[in-house]
Write a protein that holds these residues in place. Sequence first.
Motif, PDB file in Angstrom:
ATOM      1  N   LEU A   1      11.329 115.892   5.104  1.00  0.00           N
ATOM      2  CA  LEU A   1      10.707 117.201   5.337  1.00  0.00           C
ATOM      3  C   LEU A   1      11.282 118.209   4.360  1.00  0.00           C
ATOM      4  O   LEU A   1      12.508 118.350   4.255  1.00  0.00           O
ATOM      5  N   VAL A   2      10.414 118.901   3.633  1.00  0.00           N
ATOM      6  CA  VAL A   2      10.816 120.010   2.768  1.00  0.00           C
ATOM      7  C   VAL A   2      10.462 121.309   3.488  1.00  0.00           C
ATOM      8  O   VAL A   2       9.314 121.509   3.883  1.00  0.00           O
ATOM      9  N   VAL A   3      11.451 122.189   3.656  1.00  0.00           N
ATOM     10  CA  VAL A   3      11.240 123.475   4.315  1.00  0.00           C
ATOM     11  C   VAL A   3      11.334 124.578   3.270  1.00  0.00           C
ATOM     12  O   VAL A   3      12.328 124.664   2.541  1.00  0.00           O
ATOM     13  N   GLU A   4      10.300 125.422   3.194  1.00  0.00           N
ATOM     14  CA  GLU A   4      10.225 126.468   2.171  1.00  0.00           C
ATOM     15  C   GLU A   4      10.673 127.813   2.744  1.00  0.00           C
ATOM     16  O   GLU A   4      10.094 128.314   3.723  1.00  0.00           O
ATOM     17  N   PHE A   5      11.679 128.416   2.114  1.00  0.00           N
ATOM     18  CA  PHE A   5      12.212 129.715   2.511  1.00  0.00           C
ATOM     19  C   PHE A   5      11.841 130.741   1.441  1.00  0.00           C
ATOM     20  O   PHE A   5      12.406 130.720   0.341  1.00  0.00           O
ATOM     21  N   PRO A   6      10.895 131.644   1.732  1.00  0.00           N
ATOM     22  CA  PRO A   6      10.462 132.602   0.701  1.00  0.00           C
ATOM     23  C   PRO A   6      11.555 133.590   0.322  1.00  0.00           C
ATOM     24  O   PRO A   6      12.557 133.745   1.034  1.00  0.00           O
ATOM     25  N   GLY A   7      11.349 134.267  -0.800  1.00  0.00           N
ATOM     26  CA  GLY A   7      12.224 135.361  -1.184  1.00  0.00           C
ATOM     27  C   GLY A   7      11.808 136.640  -0.475  1.00  0.00           C
ATOM     28  O   GLY A   7      10.817 136.662   0.269  1.00  0.00           O
ATOM     29  N   ALA A   8      12.531 137.703  -0.724  1.00  0.00           N
ATOM     30  CA  ALA A   8      12.235 138.983  -0.065  1.00  0.00           C
ATOM     31  C   ALA A   8      10.822 139.454  -0.375  1.00  0.00           C
ATOM     32  O   ALA A   8      10.094 139.907   0.508  1.00  0.00           O
ATOM     33  N   GLN A   9      10.425 139.348  -1.628  1.00  0.00           N
ATOM     34  CA  GLN A   9       9.086 139.760  -2.053  1.00  0.00           C
ATOM     35  C   GLN A   9       8.352 138.610  -2.743  1.00  0.00           C
ATOM     36  O   GLN A   9       7.414 138.837  -3.504  1.00  0.00           O
ATOM     37  N   TYR A  10       8.795 137.389  -2.489  1.00  0.00           N
ATOM     38  CA  TYR A  10       8.213 136.232  -3.174  1.00  0.00           C
ATOM     39  C   TYR A  10       7.784 135.215  -2.129  1.00  0.00           C
ATOM     40  O   TYR A  10       8.587 134.455  -1.602  1.00  0.00           O
ATOM     41  N   GLY A  11       6.477 135.230  -1.809  1.00  0.00           N
ATOM     42  CA  GLY A  11       5.947 134.377  -0.751  1.00  0.00           C
ATOM     43  C   GLY A  11       5.747 132.941  -1.177  1.00  0.00           C
ATOM     44  O   GLY A  11       5.765 132.602  -2.373  1.00  0.00           O
ATOM     45  N   THR A  12       5.518 132.076  -0.210  1.00  0.00           N
ATOM     46  CA  THR A  12       5.399 130.648  -0.491  1.00  0.00           C
ATOM     47  C   THR A  12       4.062 130.258  -1.115  1.00  0.00           C
ATOM     48  O   THR A  12       3.845 129.097  -1.436  1.00  0.00           O
ATOM     49  N   GLU A  13       3.167 131.237  -1.281  1.00  0.00           N
ATOM     50  CA  GLU A  13       1.915 130.948  -1.974  1.00  0.00           C
ATOM     51  C   GLU A  13       2.074 131.064  -3.494  1.00  0.00           C
ATOM     52  O   GLU A  13       1.161 130.694  -4.252  1.00  0.00           O
ATOM     53  N   LEU A  14       3.215 131.553  -3.959  1.00  0.00           N
ATOM     54  CA  LEU A  14       3.435 131.805  -5.380  1.00  0.00           C
ATOM     55  C   LEU A  14       3.948 130.556  -6.104  1.00  0.00           C
ATOM     56  O   LEU A  14       4.370 129.588  -5.465  1.00  0.00           O
ATOM     57  N   PRO A  15       3.916 130.543  -7.454  1.00  0.00           N
ATOM     58  CA  PRO A  15       4.109 129.304  -8.221  1.00  0.00           C
ATOM     59  C   PRO A  15       5.381 128.515  -7.931  1.00  0.00           C
ATOM     60  O   PRO A  15       5.345 127.275  -7.926  1.00  0.00           O
ATOM     61  N   LEU A  16       6.509 129.186  -7.708  1.00  0.00           N
ATOM     62  CA  LEU A  16       7.763 128.449  -7.523  1.00  0.00           C
ATOM     63  C   LEU A  16       7.815 127.702  -6.193  1.00  0.00           C
ATOM     64  O   LEU A  16       8.740 126.918  -5.954  1.00  0.00           O
ATOM     65  N   PHE A  17       6.844 127.945  -5.327  1.00  0.00           N
ATOM     66  CA  PHE A  17       6.678 127.134  -4.119  1.00  0.00           C
ATOM     67  C   PHE A  17       5.423 126.269  -4.203  1.00  0.00           C
ATOM     68  O   PHE A  17       5.432 125.112  -3.777  1.00  0.00           O
ATOM     69  N   HIS A  18       4.339 126.836  -4.736  1.00  0.00           N
ATOM     70  CA  HIS A  18       3.056 126.126  -4.779  1.00  0.00           C
ATOM     71  C   HIS A  18       3.177 124.789  -5.508  1.00  0.00           C
ATOM     72  O   HIS A  18       2.723 123.747  -4.998  1.00  0.00           O
ATOM     73  N   TYR A  19       3.791 124.791  -6.687  1.00  0.00           N
ATOM     74  CA  TYR A  19       3.846 123.563  -7.480  1.00  0.00           C
ATOM     75  C   TYR A  19       4.900 122.572  -6.978  1.00  0.00           C
ATOM     76  O   TYR A  19       4.620 121.359  -6.909  1.00  0.00           O
ATOM     77  N   PRO A  20       6.098 123.013  -6.578  1.00  0.00           N
ATOM     78  CA  PRO A  20       7.012 122.061  -5.935  1.00  0.00           C
ATOM     79  C   PRO A  20       6.428 121.456  -4.658  1.00  0.00           C
ATOM     80  O   PRO A  20       6.717 120.302  -4.325  1.00  0.00           O
ATOM     81  N   ARG A  21       5.593 122.223  -3.941  1.00  0.00           N
ATOM     82  CA  ARG A  21       4.932 121.667  -2.751  1.00  0.00           C
ATOM     83  C   ARG A  21       4.025 120.506  -3.149  1.00  0.00           C
ATOM     84  O   ARG A  21       3.981 119.466  -2.479  1.00  0.00           O
ATOM     85  N   LYS A  22       3.289 120.671  -4.247  1.00  0.00           N
ATOM     86  CA  LYS A  22       2.433 119.588  -4.722  1.00  0.00           C
ATOM     87  C   LYS A  22       3.254 118.355  -5.094  1.00  0.00           C
ATOM     88  O   LYS A  22       2.836 117.204  -4.863  1.00  0.00           O
ATOM     89  N   LEU A  23       4.428 118.587  -5.685  1.00  0.00           N
ATOM     90  CA  LEU A  23       5.323 117.470  -5.987  1.00  0.00           C
ATOM     91  C   LEU A  23       5.745 116.757  -4.708  1.00  0.00           C
ATOM     92  O   LEU A  23       5.771 115.528  -4.643  1.00  0.00           O
ATOM     93  N   ALA A  24       6.096 117.547  -3.690  1.00  0.00           N
ATOM     94  CA  ALA A  24       6.505 116.964  -2.409  1.00  0.00           C
ATOM     95  C   ALA A  24       5.398 116.088  -1.833  1.00  0.00           C
ATOM     96  O   ALA A  24       5.655 114.990  -1.322  1.00  0.00           O
ATOM     97  N   PHE A  25       4.159 116.560  -1.928  1.00  0.00           N
ATOM     98  CA  PHE A  25       3.026 115.773  -1.427  1.00  0.00           C
ATOM     99  C   PHE A  25       2.916 114.443  -2.185  1.00  0.00           C
ATOM    100  O   PHE A  25       2.616 113.398  -1.604  1.00  0.00           O
ATOM    101  N   GLN A  26       3.163 114.486  -3.499  1.00  0.00           N
ATOM    102  CA  GLN A  26       3.069 113.256  -4.296  1.00  0.00           C
ATOM    103  C   GLN A  26       4.073 112.211  -3.826  1.00  0.00           C
ATOM    104  O   GLN A  26       3.812 111.005  -3.932  1.00  0.00           O
ATOM    105  N   TYR A  27       5.217 112.667  -3.327  1.00  0.00           N
ATOM    106  CA  TYR A  27       6.248 111.736  -2.853  1.00  0.00           C
ATOM    107  C   TYR A  27       6.085 111.401  -1.368  1.00  0.00           C
ATOM    108  O   TYR A  27       6.911 110.691  -0.802  1.00  0.00           O
ATOM    109  N   GLY A  28       5.031 111.904  -0.746  1.00  0.00           N
ATOM    110  CA  GLY A  28       4.783 111.592   0.646  1.00  0.00           C
ATOM    111  C   GLY A  28       5.652 112.362   1.619  1.00  0.00           C
ATOM    112  O   GLY A  28       5.840 111.938   2.766  1.00  0.00           O
TER     113      GLY A  28
END
Length: 206
Positions: A29-56
């Motif tokens: 399980l990968v848990v995403e913790f956003p920044g103060a003004q940087y939500g999880t919809e932004l690139p530094l979460f969006h693309y690592p999330r796609k990587l996580a999906f690739q690894y199941g």
Amino acid sequence: MKVQELKFPTSWDAQAMFKKFETEGAATLVVEFPGAQYGTELPLFHYPRKLAFQYGFDVLSLEYGYQSARLKPEFNDESIHNIVSDLEGAFQTIDLSQYKQIVFLSKSLGTLIAGLLAEKLGIAVKHVFLTPLSRTIPYIHENNCLVVTGTDDPVFTEIERNQISSARMLVIDGANHGLETQDPMKALKMLKDVLEEVDQYYKELR
């Protein structure tokens, strides 16, 4: 893939909404913790999330109470305590028993929140700290983690980097606190560098 929306009460009189992305048989399980003004919809979460999906891997994307309430609080000890307390309560209702390993992927303020929450929950986690704060350093020392920062980050300078010289760390030349720069082509290259490092870290978890 199944996507669940999970709602939890917060200290800001607003319900936080988490999104959980689930694949059958996931052991990480990968848990995403956003920044103060940087939500999880932004690139530094969006693309690592796609990587996580690739690894199941499953992914749990968090939201803090002040974000749910659309507020911008002062980030003092009280507000940080409230965020961690809210998350601690939420995690007590989330079944983590199926996972062999848990990764906390965090950015900026989220790096401190992730360290504090893991300590509160008393669970073993691996960390990916993106643009950490100086207050995150004790958690960097204590954990099997990856740290990604930039030479032009005014929040985490060479002084802080030298305090964690033994950690696994990627320092991107010219990158600011957003791990980018004003030149869009260079910014894309920086994002690629981040993704390649996270990809390697995820690969070693399998």
